[in-house]
Design a protein around this motif. Sequence first.
Motif, short mmCIF file in Angstrom:
data_model
loop_
_atom_site.label_atom_id
_atom_site.label_comp_id
_atom_site.label_asym_id
_atom_site.label_seq_id
_atom_site.Cartn_x
_atom_site.Cartn_y
_atom_site.Cartn_z
N LEU A 138 121.17 68.57 90.77
CA LEU A 138 122.12 67.90 89.88
C LEU A 138 123.18 67.12 90.64
CD1 LEU A 138 122.75 70.77 87.29
CD2 LEU A 138 121.13 68.87 87.10
N ARG B 5 123.11 74.21 92.14
CA ARG B 5 122.11 73.39 91.45
C ARG B 5 122.05 72.04 92.18
NH1 ARG B 5 121.05 77.67 89.55
NH2 ARG B 5 121.22 78.33 87.36
N PRO C 11 123.46 76.18 82.57
CA PRO C 11 122.72 75.90 83.80
C PRO C 11 123.39 74.89 84.71
CG PRO C 11 121.82 74.60 82.03
CD PRO C 11 122.94 75.39 81.43
N ARG C 12 124.63 74.45 84.39
CA ARG C 12 125.30 73.51 85.29
C ARG C 12 125.57 74.15 86.64
NH1 ARG C 12 126.43 71.05 88.68
NH2 ARG C 12 128.02 69.44 89.01
N ARG D 135 124.93 71.23 77.89
CA ARG D 135 124.23 72.47 77.52
C ARG D 135 125.02 73.69 77.97
NH1 ARG D 135 118.41 74.54 79.93
NH2 ARG D 135 118.54 76.64 79.07
N SER E 139 123.01 68.84 81.60
CA SER E 139 123.17 70.27 81.86
C SER E 139 124.59 70.73 81.60
CB SER E 139 122.76 70.59 83.31
OG SER E 139 123.66 70.01 84.22
#
Length: 756
Positions: free
Chosen positions: A343, A340, A86-87, A359, A356
């Motif tokens: 972020l 995103r 999800p970065r 992950r 993120s």
Amino acid sequence: MTSQPGKAKLSPWPKIYRELKRVRTQLQSPWSTLSSALISARQNVEYRRGLGKRIEAARETYAASAISRIADTFMLIRIIGNDLEPRHRKGQSYDNVLFILENEPAFEGCEKFWIVNRIVDTDEEARIIGLLESRLQNFHTIPFELDAYRKISWDVDRLAAGDLRFSEKGRASGAQSGRYETYIRRSKNLYVMNNNGARNAALAIARDRAKWLMPWDGNCYLTGSAFQRIRSAIEKNPHLPYAVVPMARIVDNALLLDQDFQPPAEEEPQIIFRADTTQLFDENYGYGRRPKIEMLWRLGVPGSWDRYRDDAWDFPRPARAADAGLFQKAGWVARLDSGRSHLEIGKAGFVARLVSRDRAIVDMVDQCDARAIAARLDASRLTFYDEDALAHAVKDAPILRHLEAAAGQALTRGPFSVLDKTGLAPSGDSQDYFHPAPYWWPDPDRPGGLPYVQRDGERVPGTALYEAGSETYDRTRLQRVFDDTTVLALAATVLGGHHYAAHAAGLIRAWFVDPRTRMNPHLRYAQVRSGHDNNEGSGYGIIELKDFYFFLDAVRLIERTGVLGDEDRRAFRAWLGSYCEWLDIAPTAATAFYSSSNQGTFYDLQRASIATFLGDSAMLAKIGLYARERLAAQVAADGSLPRELSRTRPRHYAMFTLQGWTSLARILSSVGDNLWQHQTAEGLGLVQALRWLVAHENKPHTMSAETVDPDRLGPLLLDLANHDPVGMPPADLGRSTKPIFHPDEAIAPFWLWRRR
């Protein structure tokens, strides 16, 4: 020589003290490390003192060099990598390349080039390459090759056993954190993301084509004015062989269409190299663990990265390069939208970005592992038994007689159901599996005996298989389902006969398929310790489904005969899926998962067996990782199994656990994962544990003189012979050909037909 009046020499200690404070803050060092920090502080002061002289020397050297007579040309090579959700947003790399191609102006004296860097998603790679080709762009592709990736293992052997997931210290110190998870995938990350490998490839491509080399990330964008500021700075100070270009995070790419737009650029910079430099990026540093920062450290570029926290398993920070400090700050560059935006903004965004990113690394590596497993996974293929061994079994008359006799007995039993027990689970639901913890007894010193207390090695009446009183619970009937189904499936395959397959199908339907008689898909009431955990199982009861590893092969064989219809097959798989969902969320299942004893081994064996049956390559890949971490936690420096040797029946539990390990190795080998030869950081593994067992099996001072079936060692001896013939014991230990053992010994029926 004497000092001139008014020119008294100043002590360096105030500067050293200030530097010492900075180093201490940076490293979060206790005062016990004062000596090393002091040395570092003094070195920093000396480095800064000599920097001016080295810059002047660089000016003179440059003026006398051939490269000073070459015009200032540039080659901007952007490296397009994977979208790491999800970065990043899926497809963001393509969108950013498209934005650059449509909006970034041409720069005089600057060649643009692209590297398509190990993009795992073949469709996305093709889409990006198609875009570059359609715009007549020059590019180089570094492919992702699944066969090359498959050879890369996890980095568990780089950690001490106490730091790993299944050790008490490891759990207490956050072994499940994102940093830990990314570290144990470090080598896989290096291959997939290939940050510094691609940067070095860019330097090699550009070195003979331009004076100034720009090996930059694929999301970098330059406005016309931004590039001109870079060019002007370099033209002013060409004797400095490096330039650092600070980045500005952009959350709306459209802002860059305004040529006067200039955001604050305070992020980790991109680097420009003069063609005569020799520094290369260190390819041991992977995405998420400072791949570019390592170069900034070497070049002496100060920044917030100097204050980053180092983990115990990080590489030591590098020494400064010989040309450290010979850089200038030049212009700025935009870092395009990641998709995103939350972020990218503020301190909260920075913290969330780190989480993120970790992950995203784990998710990407795990996807690649799942692909590698999936390429070799055939859910219909046997995973414990060997297809060829069964095909040639007709040549072994004595074993066939055993099989025919065992199958004949199985035909006289069942079908079985959880409804048959005379007792009832604490839930009151007759379809809930129920079995009390075998070594937990009423406390004689408490009213009602609650809560129960443990007497390891002393079984509660009715909890041993097949004994009087066991009809109160479900354990004996469940074992009959596993063993009888397997024997009948083998008989149907080797001896032939529809009646064997038909009876086996009835056993499967009654216990797992028929909604009126099937077991509910959980083990909430397995090994209940009365008075504990609301009278639910502690998690150790999950081991009572350990024999899925051979039972699921039996189901495969029965399905081949056609006696289980499509509806039965779907219902059985649905049951397995529901059971796995329970394993994923139940706190009791976590107890078994994190166990550093045989409970954990048989948990992995169970999950791996179900995963191969359901075609779950992602879970199989994870089990391969967990098995390696678990080996390090279970096997001591001498090859022994301390947790099992501490039990009241160490001989039994040592053999029992290793039977679980060898069965797990077979399941994993069916998809090309070779656990047999894996070794921990101490050079230990499954083969070394087998060696230890065989060497100490007859030594009462090592293991108690308890009585065990002397044939139990036979299957383990054969495994040692197959995977380490040099370590085989003397021939007088013998090799068993006994086809059926007691289920408590964890040896599958007719194990002689198993995979090697």
